[in-house]
Design a protein around this motif. Sequence first.
Motif, PDB file in Angstrom:
ATOM      1  N   ARG A   1       0.819  -1.204   0.000  1.00  0.00           N
ATOM      2  CA  ARG A   1       0.000   0.000   0.000  1.00  0.00           C
ATOM      3  C   ARG A   1       0.856   1.259   0.000  1.00  0.00           C
ATOM      4  NH1 ARG A   1      -4.388  -1.416   4.755  1.00  0.00           N
ATOM      5  NH2 ARG A   1      -5.169  -3.363   3.855  1.00  0.00           N
ATOM      6  N   ILE A   2       0.298   2.298  -0.572  1.00  0.00           N
ATOM      7  CA  ILE A   2       0.918   3.606  -0.470  1.00  0.00           C
ATOM      8  C   ILE A   2       0.746   4.088   0.969  1.00  0.00           C
ATOM      9  CG2 ILE A   2       0.868   5.976  -1.338  1.00  0.00           C
ATOM     10  CD1 ILE A   2      -0.528   4.836  -3.835  1.00  0.00           C
ATOM     11  N   ALA A   3       1.790   4.606   1.555  1.00  0.00           N
ATOM     12  CA  ALA A   3       1.700   5.073   2.943  1.00  0.00           C
ATOM     13  C   ALA A   3       0.741   6.262   3.025  1.00  0.00           C
ATOM     14  CB  ALA A   3       3.070   5.475   3.452  1.00  0.00           C
ATOM     15  N   PRO A   4      -0.270   6.182   3.902  1.00  0.00           N
ATOM     16  CA  PRO A   4      -1.211   7.294   4.019  1.00  0.00           C
ATOM     17  C   PRO A   4      -0.639   8.434   4.845  1.00  0.00           C
ATOM     18  CG  PRO A   4      -1.798   5.578   5.576  1.00  0.00           C
ATOM     19  CD  PRO A   4      -0.633   5.051   4.774  1.00  0.00           C
ATOM     20  N   ALA A   5      -1.228   9.609   4.676  1.00  0.00           N
ATOM     21  CA  ALA A   5      -0.840  10.751   5.499  1.00  0.00           C
ATOM     22  C   ALA A   5      -1.289  10.550   6.936  1.00  0.00           C
ATOM     23  CB  ALA A   5      -1.439  12.032   4.930  1.00  0.00           C
ATOM     24  N   GLU A   6      -2.416   9.888   7.099  1.00  0.00           N
ATOM     25  CA  GLU A   6      -2.897   9.545   8.451  1.00  0.00           C
ATOM     26  C   GLU A   6      -3.833   8.356   8.356  1.00  0.00           C
ATOM     27  OE1 GLU A   6      -5.648  12.229  10.401  1.00  0.00           O
ATOM     28  OE2 GLU A   6      -6.085  13.228   8.497  1.00  0.00           O
ATOM     29  N   ARG A   7      -4.017   7.713   9.499  1.00  0.00           N
ATOM     30  CA  ARG A   7      -4.904   6.554   9.596  1.00  0.00           C
ATOM     31  C   ARG A   7      -5.717   6.707  10.874  1.00  0.00           C
ATOM     32  NH1 ARG A   7      -1.258   2.979   9.187  1.00  0.00           N
ATOM     33  NH2 ARG A   7      -1.521   2.375   7.004  1.00  0.00           N
ATOM     34  N   PHE A   8      -7.016   6.517  10.784  1.00  0.00           N
ATOM     35  CA  PHE A   8      -7.876   6.680  11.956  1.00  0.00           C
ATOM     36  C   PHE A   8      -9.143   5.857  11.756  1.00  0.00           C
ATOM     37  CE2 PHE A   8      -8.723   9.972   8.854  1.00  0.00           C
ATOM     38  CZ  PHE A   8     -10.105  10.039   8.776  1.00  0.00           C
ATOM     39  N   ASP A   9      -9.935   5.750  12.798  1.00  0.00           N
ATOM     40  CA  ASP A   9     -11.176   4.981  12.751  1.00  0.00           C
ATOM     41  C   ASP A   9     -12.382   5.903  12.880  1.00  0.00           C
ATOM     42  OD1 ASP A   9      -9.724   2.640  12.556  1.00  0.00           O
ATOM     43  OD2 ASP A   9      -9.881   2.164  14.695  1.00  0.00           O
ATOM     44  N   VAL A  10     -13.441   5.575  12.173  1.00  0.00           N
ATOM     45  CA  VAL A  10     -14.749   6.207  12.355  1.00  0.00           C
ATOM     46  C   VAL A  10     -15.750   5.078  12.539  1.00  0.00           C
ATOM     47  CG1 VAL A  10     -16.548   7.646  11.349  1.00  0.00           C
ATOM     48  CG2 VAL A  10     -14.145   8.208  10.943  1.00  0.00           C
ATOM     49  N   GLY A  11     -16.247   4.915  13.752  1.00  0.00           N
ATOM     50  CA  GLY A  11     -17.117   3.781  14.028  1.00  0.00           C
ATOM     51  C   GLY A  11     -16.401   2.489  13.665  1.00  0.00           C
ATOM     52  N   PRO A  12     -17.028   1.602  12.893  1.00  0.00           N
ATOM     53  CA  PRO A  12     -16.382   0.334  12.536  1.00  0.00           C
ATOM     54  C   PRO A  12     -15.399   0.443  11.379  1.00  0.00           C
ATOM     55  CG  PRO A  12     -18.584   0.418  11.605  1.00  0.00           C
ATOM     56  CD  PRO A  12     -18.433   1.665  12.441  1.00  0.00           C
ATOM     57  N   LEU A  13     -15.266   1.620  10.772  1.00  0.00           N
ATOM     58  CA  LEU A  13     -14.428   1.793   9.596  1.00  0.00           C
ATOM     59  C   LEU A  13     -12.988   2.146   9.950  1.00  0.00           C
ATOM     60  CD1 LEU A  13     -16.732   3.945   7.274  1.00  0.00           C
ATOM     61  CD2 LEU A  13     -16.235   1.500   7.062  1.00  0.00           C
ATOM     62  N   ARG A  14     -12.041   1.551   9.265  1.00  0.00           N
ATOM     63  CA  ARG A  14     -10.657   2.011   9.266  1.00  0.00           C
ATOM     64  C   ARG A  14     -10.505   2.944   8.067  1.00  0.00           C
ATOM     65  NH1 ARG A  14      -6.401  -0.370  11.371  1.00  0.00           N
ATOM     66  NH2 ARG A  14      -7.774  -0.202  13.168  1.00  0.00           N
ATOM     67  N   VAL A  15      -9.950   4.123   8.297  1.00  0.00           N
ATOM     68  CA  VAL A  15      -9.853   5.137   7.252  1.00  0.00           C
ATOM     69  C   VAL A  15      -8.401   5.532   7.049  1.00  0.00           C
ATOM     70  CG1 VAL A  15     -10.680   7.388   6.446  1.00  0.00           C
ATOM     71  CG2 VAL A  15     -12.106   6.033   8.009  1.00  0.00           C
ATOM     72  N   GLU A  16      -7.969   5.618   5.795  1.00  0.00           N
ATOM     73  CA  GLU A  16      -6.650   6.113   5.442  1.00  0.00           C
ATOM     74  C   GLU A  16      -6.826   7.354   4.566  1.00  0.00           C
ATOM     75  OE1 GLU A  16      -4.570   2.959   3.488  1.00  0.00           O
ATOM     76  OE2 GLU A  16      -4.484   1.699   5.280  1.00  0.00           O
ATOM     77  N   ARG A  17      -6.128   8.421   4.925  1.00  0.00           N
ATOM     78  CA  ARG A  17      -6.195   9.651   4.123  1.00  0.00           C
ATOM     79  C   ARG A  17      -4.900   9.848   3.351  1.00  0.00           C
ATOM     80  NH1 ARG A  17      -4.160  14.601   4.301  1.00  0.00           N
ATOM     81  NH2 ARG A  17      -3.413  14.415   6.467  1.00  0.00           N
ATOM     82  N   HIS A  18      -5.062  10.189   2.083  1.00  0.00           N
ATOM     83  CA  HIS A  18      -3.942  10.529   1.212  1.00  0.00           C
ATOM     84  C   HIS A  18      -4.213  11.914   0.628  1.00  0.00           C
ATOM     85  CE1 HIS A  18      -2.624   6.240   1.006  1.00  0.00           C
ATOM     86  NE2 HIS A  18      -3.918   6.032   1.178  1.00  0.00           N
ATOM     87  N   GLY A  19      -3.210  12.764   0.577  1.00  0.00           N
ATOM     88  CA  GLY A  19      -3.352  14.072  -0.037  1.00  0.00           C
ATOM     89  C   GLY A  19      -4.251  15.006   0.759  1.00  0.00           C
ATOM     90  N   SER A  20      -4.501  16.187   0.185  1.00  0.00           N
ATOM     91  CA  SER A  20      -5.345  17.172   0.857  1.00  0.00           C
ATOM     92  C   SER A  20      -5.879  18.143  -0.181  1.00  0.00           C
ATOM     93  CB  SER A  20      -4.560  17.933   1.931  1.00  0.00           C
ATOM     94  OG  SER A  20      -3.463  18.623   1.348  1.00  0.00           O
ATOM     95  N   GLY A  21      -6.909  18.899   0.250  1.00  0.00           N
ATOM     96  CA  GLY A  21      -7.472  19.925  -0.612  1.00  0.00           C
ATOM     97  C   GLY A  21      -8.399  19.371  -1.671  1.00  0.00           C
ATOM     98  N   GLY A  22      -8.964  20.290  -2.465  1.00  0.00           N
ATOM     99  CA  GLY A  22      -9.835  19.901  -3.560  1.00  0.00           C
ATOM    100  C   GLY A  22     -11.107  19.221  -3.100  1.00  0.00           C
ATOM    101  N   ARG A  23     -11.867  18.694  -4.049  1.00  0.00           N
ATOM    102  CA  ARG A  23     -13.057  17.926  -3.714  1.00  0.00           C
ATOM    103  C   ARG A  23     -12.606  16.528  -3.280  1.00  0.00           C
ATOM    104  NH1 ARG A  23     -18.603  18.005  -5.313  1.00  0.00           N
ATOM    105  NH2 ARG A  23     -18.212  19.521  -6.981  1.00  0.00           N
ATOM    106  N   ALA A  24     -12.938  16.139  -2.076  1.00  0.00           N
ATOM    107  CA  ALA A  24     -12.475  14.861  -1.538  1.00  0.00           C
ATOM    108  C   ALA A  24     -13.138  13.682  -2.246  1.00  0.00           C
ATOM    109  CB  ALA A  24     -12.751  14.782  -0.046  1.00  0.00           C
ATOM    110  N   LEU A  25     -12.364  12.623  -2.374  1.00  0.00           N
ATOM    111  CA  LEU A  25     -12.882  11.337  -2.821  1.00  0.00           C
ATOM    112  C   LEU A  25     -12.927  10.400  -1.614  1.00  0.00           C
ATOM    113  CD1 LEU A  25     -10.815  10.696  -6.093  1.00  0.00           C
ATOM    114  CD2 LEU A  25     -13.011  11.882  -5.858  1.00  0.00           C
ATOM    115  N   VAL A  26     -13.997   9.635  -1.488  1.00  0.00           N
ATOM    116  CA  VAL A  26     -14.094   8.597  -0.462  1.00  0.00           C
ATOM    117  C   VAL A  26     -14.222   7.271  -1.201  1.00  0.00           C
ATOM    118  CG1 VAL A  26     -15.380   7.685   1.502  1.00  0.00           C
ATOM    119  CG2 VAL A  26     -15.200  10.175   1.170  1.00  0.00           C
ATOM    120  N   LEU A  27     -13.212   6.413  -1.062  1.00  0.00           N
ATOM    121  CA  LEU A  27     -13.130   5.170  -1.814  1.00  0.00           C
ATOM    122  C   LEU A  27     -13.551   3.995  -0.925  1.00  0.00           C
ATOM    123  CD1 LEU A  27      -9.663   5.755  -3.550  1.00  0.00           C
ATOM    124  CD2 LEU A  27     -11.931   6.568  -4.253  1.00  0.00           C
TER     125      LEU A  27
END
Length: 310
Positions: A33-59
Amino acid sequence: MNKASLLFALAVAVAAPSFAAEPAPPANPYAMRIAPAERFDVGPLRVERHGSGGRALVLIPGLASGAWVWQDVVRAFSGQQAVYVVTLPGFDGRDAAPSNLAAVRKALGELIVARSLDKPVLVGHSLGGMLALAVAEDSPGLVGGVVAVDGLPVLPGTEGYTPEQRAAALAQAGSAQGQYSKEQFAAGQQAYMSSEGVLDMTRADMLAELTSRSDPAAVRRAVADALALDLRPGLSRISAPILEISPYFAADQSQVGITEQAKLEFYKSLLAGAPKVEVVSISPARHFVMFDQPAKLLDALRTFLSKLGG
């Protein structure tokens, strides 16, 4: 209609014969995997964020899949905008949790609110596409666009079910997987990937290795939840534009008399209740379009995002 693509869930419930031991394969490149900028949980979801700004994509990956499904998309877009990749509990080696698709659906909405995402585009594959449509129904004011990659508001083949037939299908799915071992699950993934998942057999082996990291019980629960869903009555509430990707591989579908145009029209019919829908066929491709035709999928995403603006 060929139901295999969206009934990936049922494909893994079929016990496949055991395979003879073979030499260990080389390291799986898709697991890197590409190393994310951060990793955190929202409820049961594990979330990885890459990049910043613009219109966000949620994959959102599909059944038994993880963030590895979206690595090409992350590479293509994270340099210009924020990209959030989620993984469901019990999938891709994550510990299973006592949650269901309703909890995941709720957590996706919470992610948008908690991160103050301004009209993000939800991009989901298979089960993930169904979840993206569900969130757009739940919170139409929060979602700027939906891209469903072979993910629909109801599982194809069940669109005409009565409540009694849907209940029977649920019972059958639960019974078929009730005694499913990890070994049988892995064999089922191998059989599915090589026949319905992707075109390249080497790639099929590598992807089956990854999907087999998921917990069979978590997959079983997701299967049952997906079978119970029919989002069509709420499609009219979705205000955001929808792009549906319909994969087509003539060598598979011509055997059952399905033309590319016929499949396109079928997908359109299942989404007919939504105000703004475009259905695009990508071929030759099986269910995991992002591996069979990565460039075509990225082009379709770029075109869709350019129409949205922002």
